[in-house]
Design a protein around this motif. Structure first.
Motif, PDB file in Angstrom:
ATOM      1  N   ASN A   1       0.971  -1.502   0.416  1.00 37.40           N
ATOM      2  CA  ASN A   1      -0.143  -0.380   0.177  1.00 37.40           C
ATOM      3  C   ASN A   1       1.001   1.322   0.360  1.00 37.40           C
ATOM      4  OD1 ASN A   1      -2.514  -1.266   0.295  1.00 37.40           O
ATOM      5  ND2 ASN A   1      -2.483  -1.881   2.431  1.00 37.40           N
ATOM      6  N   GLN A   2       2.112   1.025  -0.340  1.00 40.11           N
ATOM      7  CA  GLN A   2       3.080   2.449  -0.216  1.00 40.11           C
ATOM      8  C   GLN A   2       3.354   2.040  -1.421  1.00 40.11           C
ATOM      9  OE1 GLN A   2       5.452   2.502   3.139  1.00 40.11           O
ATOM     10  NE2 GLN A   2       4.020   1.798   4.523  1.00 40.11           N
ATOM     11  N   PRO A   3       3.055   2.579  -3.191  1.00 40.18           N
ATOM     12  CA  PRO A   3       3.596   2.628  -4.078  1.00 40.18           C
ATOM     13  C   PRO A   3       4.722   4.096  -3.925  1.00 40.18           C
ATOM     14  CG  PRO A   3       1.765   3.896  -4.168  1.00 40.18           C
ATOM     15  CD  PRO A   3       1.454   3.515  -3.161  1.00 40.18           C
ATOM     16  N   LEU A   4       6.095   3.616  -4.824  1.00 40.51           N
ATOM     17  CA  LEU A   4       7.160   4.409  -4.810  1.00 40.51           C
ATOM     18  C   LEU A   4       6.968   5.077  -6.016  1.00 40.51           C
ATOM     19  CD1 LEU A   4       9.711   3.299  -3.208  1.00 40.51           C
ATOM     20  CD2 LEU A   4       8.818   4.702  -2.216  1.00 40.51           C
ATOM     21  N   ASN A   5       6.853   6.507  -6.684  1.00 40.71           N
ATOM     22  CA  ASN A   5       7.753   6.565  -8.007  1.00 40.71           C
ATOM     23  C   ASN A   5       8.767   7.036  -8.246  1.00 40.71           C
ATOM     24  OD1 ASN A   5       4.341   6.621  -8.747  1.00 40.71           O
ATOM     25  ND2 ASN A   5       4.460   9.466  -7.609  1.00 40.71           N
ATOM     26  N   LEU A   6       9.430   6.218  -9.221  1.00 40.56           N
ATOM     27  CA  LEU A   6      10.483   6.531  -9.858  1.00 40.56           C
ATOM     28  C   LEU A   6      11.035   6.535 -11.579  1.00 40.56           C
ATOM     29  CD1 LEU A   6      11.736   3.200  -7.829  1.00 40.56           C
ATOM     30  CD2 LEU A   6      11.764   5.217  -6.499  1.00 40.56           C
ATOM     31  N   THR A   7      11.922   7.225 -10.970  1.00 46.42           N
ATOM     32  CA  THR A   7      12.395   7.043 -12.819  1.00 46.42           C
ATOM     33  C   THR A   7      13.546   5.768 -13.007  1.00 46.42           C
ATOM     34  OG1 THR A   7      14.503   8.305 -12.266  1.00 46.42           O
ATOM     35  CG2 THR A   7      11.526   9.696 -13.311  1.00 46.42           C
ATOM     36  N   VAL A   8      14.179   5.610 -14.358  1.00 49.12           N
ATOM     37  CA  VAL A   8      15.307   4.824 -14.828  1.00 49.12           C
ATOM     38  C   VAL A   8      15.993   5.419 -14.972  1.00 49.12           C
ATOM     39  CG1 VAL A   8      15.929   3.271 -17.626  1.00 49.12           C
ATOM     40  CG2 VAL A   8      12.665   3.819 -16.562  1.00 49.12           C
ATOM     41  N   ASP A   9      17.338   5.194 -14.138  1.00 57.45           N
ATOM     42  CA  ASP A   9      18.197   6.295 -13.692  1.00 57.45           C
ATOM     43  C   ASP A   9      19.260   5.131 -14.969  1.00 57.45           C
ATOM     44  OD1 ASP A   9      18.246   8.182 -12.072  1.00 57.45           O
ATOM     45  OD2 ASP A   9      17.061   6.057 -11.308  1.00 57.45           O
ATOM     46  N   SER A  10      19.430   3.510 -15.307  1.00 54.07           N
ATOM     47  CA  SER A  10      20.253   2.828 -16.155  1.00 54.07           C
ATOM     48  C   SER A  10      19.865   1.938 -16.703  1.00 54.07           C
ATOM     49  CB  SER A  10      22.018   2.870 -14.702  1.00 54.07           C
ATOM     50  OG  SER A  10      21.398   1.830 -13.697  1.00 54.07           O
ATOM     51  N   ILE A  11      20.998   1.188 -17.323  1.00 56.44           N
ATOM     52  CA  ILE A  11      20.007   0.397 -18.429  1.00 56.44           C
ATOM     53  C   ILE A  11      21.721  -0.705 -18.394  1.00 56.44           C
ATOM     54  CG2 ILE A  11      19.189  -0.717 -20.191  1.00 56.44           C
ATOM     55  CD1 ILE A  11      17.504   1.956 -20.822  1.00 56.44           C
ATOM     56  N   ASP A  12      21.842  -1.380 -18.060  1.00 54.35           N
ATOM     57  CA  ASP A  12      22.553  -3.021 -18.088  1.00 54.35           C
ATOM     58  C   ASP A  12      23.457  -2.733 -20.110  1.00 54.35           C
ATOM     59  OD1 ASP A  12      23.347  -2.575 -15.555  1.00 54.35           O
ATOM     60  OD2 ASP A  12      23.402  -4.885 -14.838  1.00 54.35           O
ATOM     61  N   PHE A  13      24.325  -2.368 -20.463  1.00 56.71           N
ATOM     62  CA  PHE A  13      24.687  -2.709 -21.354  1.00 56.71           C
ATOM     63  C   PHE A  13      25.015  -4.510 -21.747  1.00 56.71           C
ATOM     64  CE2 PHE A  13      28.213  -3.026 -25.197  1.00 56.71           C
ATOM     65  CZ  PHE A  13      27.110  -2.451 -26.039  1.00 56.71           C
ATOM     66  N   GLN A  14      25.558  -5.222 -20.553  1.00 59.16           N
ATOM     67  CA  GLN A  14      25.271  -6.067 -20.842  1.00 59.16           C
ATOM     68  C   GLN A  14      24.678  -6.871 -20.642  1.00 59.16           C
ATOM     69  OE1 GLN A  14      28.564  -8.570 -22.209  1.00 59.16           O
ATOM     70  NE2 GLN A  14      26.724  -9.996 -21.596  1.00 59.16           N
ATOM     71  N   SER A  15      24.109  -8.003 -21.233  1.00 60.93           N
ATOM     72  CA  SER A  15      22.899  -8.458 -20.927  1.00 60.93           C
ATOM     73  C   SER A  15      23.475  -9.893 -19.829  1.00 60.93           C
ATOM     74  CB  SER A  15      22.587  -9.855 -21.633  1.00 60.93           C
ATOM     75  OG  SER A  15      23.186 -10.248 -21.998  1.00 60.93           O
ATOM     76  N   THR A  16      22.484 -10.603 -18.593  1.00 60.99           N
ATOM     77  CA  THR A  16      22.198 -11.218 -18.098  1.00 60.99           C
ATOM     78  C   THR A  16      21.457 -12.394 -18.103  1.00 60.99           C
ATOM     79  OG1 THR A  16      23.226 -12.841 -15.829  1.00 60.99           O
ATOM     80  CG2 THR A  16      21.838 -10.766 -16.566  1.00 60.99           C
ATOM     81  N   THR A  17      22.038 -13.551 -17.446  1.00 58.29           N
ATOM     82  CA  THR A  17      20.998 -14.875 -17.079  1.00 58.29           C
ATOM     83  C   THR A  17      19.847 -14.863 -15.554  1.00 58.29           C
ATOM     84  OG1 THR A  17      22.182 -16.765 -17.042  1.00 58.29           O
ATOM     85  CG2 THR A  17      21.410 -16.413 -18.896  1.00 58.29           C
ATOM     86  N   ASP A  18      18.635 -15.222 -15.810  1.00 55.94           N
ATOM     87  CA  ASP A  18      18.141 -15.572 -14.573  1.00 55.94           C
ATOM     88  C   ASP A  18      17.811 -16.977 -13.809  1.00 55.94           C
ATOM     89  OD1 ASP A  18      16.135 -16.319 -16.014  1.00 55.94           O
ATOM     90  OD2 ASP A  18      14.335 -15.068 -15.990  1.00 55.94           O
ATOM     91  N   ALA A  19      16.890 -17.069 -13.357  1.00 57.21           N
ATOM     92  CA  ALA A  19      16.790 -18.469 -12.679  1.00 57.21           C
ATOM     93  C   ALA A  19      16.329 -19.499 -13.416  1.00 57.21           C
ATOM     94  CB  ALA A  19      16.686 -18.586 -11.227  1.00 57.21           C
ATOM     95  N   ALA A  20      15.899 -19.166 -14.736  1.00 56.68           N
ATOM     96  CA  ALA A  20      15.462 -20.068 -15.471  1.00 56.68           C
ATOM     97  C   ALA A  20      16.347 -19.879 -16.403  1.00 56.68           C
ATOM     98  CB  ALA A  20      14.074 -19.455 -16.205  1.00 56.68           C
TER      99      ALA A  20
END
Length: 344
Positions: free
Chosen positions: A232-251
């Motif tokens: 019940n406490q939403p935070l309004n944010l902005t995109v600050d950085s995007i990684d250039f190098q990809s990675t993989t998730d658990a799947a």
């Protein structure tokens, strides 16, 4: 007489069954082939002018933007520890140290070696070869003495450096979030992470964005974060950085890490490292465009109500919100589109 009566009974039963069969057949025939109003069969929505916001939703975790792992570069016996997990530390505060007795004795030895080499060097220059002609032999002897003196200096500096590196200090203000030290008195291998320090005043939310959506994400886009711990406490944010190098998730899927700084006025002492949440990023906004519910579209076609008939209509679509899709061409405002079958 009896046979005649039985025949009449059977005839009556047969006639009743036959009449009932005709009635049922006529009912089903009527239901199948009667002219039905499409509005009795389908659910409809209307093509409307509205504002649309295209979004990308992703999960992620709160992390510290400034986090360091502290390690001893050399192996040794752990002599003392001044902190434990959860302790606040200041920049350059001493945290832990190795036993330096052997190093200190070694340093004293190298200092004595240096003093001897310096004495021998000075004696050769000022006494032994003071008034001698500088032959090749004497020159080589003096050069060797010079090398020995310089080596003794390096030995002293290296031993002194080893003593300095036997103490860990924090390079940042922060909190000890992890300690791999059970107790003083154990032998530690070189290069093992001993303590992890994180700055709680420099938090970021790190979201995992699927590669199919990463092209939609731009620095500066607005987003809303909902943490699992505080729905019940939403935070309004902005995109600050995007990684250039990809990675993989658990799947094993390819993802890109996108970071959102938590501004100082949004910091809450209840927010902790590792908290999970879901963030919705507004990737595009269009005002006053024609749109229909997304479920009305299938393979770039919709079903419209025209002259009390259902007609297939091709459409060109634009952006999508959570519920609606923009119609660039193919429909007019006010037209009714099928969104499903009406429950019977």
């Amino acid at each position: 007489m009896v046979k005649a009566i039985n025949w009449l009974k059977l005839h009556k039963i047969f006639s009743s069954v036959l009449i009932l069969a005709f009635i049922l057949a006529g009912y089903f025939f009527y239901q199948k082939y009667r002219s039905q109003n499409p509005e009795d069969l389908y659910l409809f929505s209307t093509a409307e002018i509205m504002d649309l916001t295209q979004t990308v939703t992703a999960s992620g975790t709160i992390k510290s933007k400034t986090q360091v792992d502290l390690k001893f570069p050399t192996a040794g016996l752990l002599s003392w520890v001044n902190v434990q997990e959860g302790d606040k530390v200041k920049k350059w505060q001493l945290l832990a140290g190795l036993d330096t007795r052997e190093l200190e004795i070694g340093l004293k030895k190298y200092l004595l070696d240096f003093a001897k080499e310096r004495h021998d060097f000075d004696e050769d220059i000022k006494v032994t070869y003071r008034d001698k002609v500088l032959t090749d032999t004497i020159s080589r002897i003096l050069d060797k003495n010079q090398y020995d003196l310089e080596k003794a200096v390096l030995d002293v500096e290296l031993k002194n450096l080893a003593i300095q590196l036997s103490v860990l200090s924090s390079p940042i203000n922060g909190i000890v979030i992890k300690s791999n030290i059970p107790a003083a008195g154990i032998n530690l291998p070189a290069g093992t992470t001993v303590l992890t320090i994180a700055d709680p005043n420099n938090l970021v939310f790190e979201a995992e964005i699927d590669e199919v959506d990463i092209a939609k994400i731009k620095v500066g886009q607005t987003a809303q974060l909902i943490l699992d711990a505080y729905p019940n406490q939403p935070l309004n944010l902005t995109v600050d950085s995007i990684d250039f190098q990809s990675t993989t998730d658990a799947a094993g899927s390819t993802i890109y890490l996108v970071k959102f700084n938590l501004a100082n006025d949004q910091l809450n002492p209840l927010y902790r490292l590792g908290m999970n949440g879901e963030i919705t990023i507004s990737t595009m906004v269009k005002n006053q465009v024609l749109a229909v519910p997304s479920e009305a579209i299938f393979n770039n076609q919709v079903q419209i109500l025209q002259d009390k008939k259902i007609i297939q209509q091709s459409v060109v679509t634009g952006i999508e919100s959570d519920t609606h899709t923009e119609i660039i061409s193919g429909l007019q405002p006010g037209q009714k589109v099928v969104i499903g079958n009406k429950p019977k």
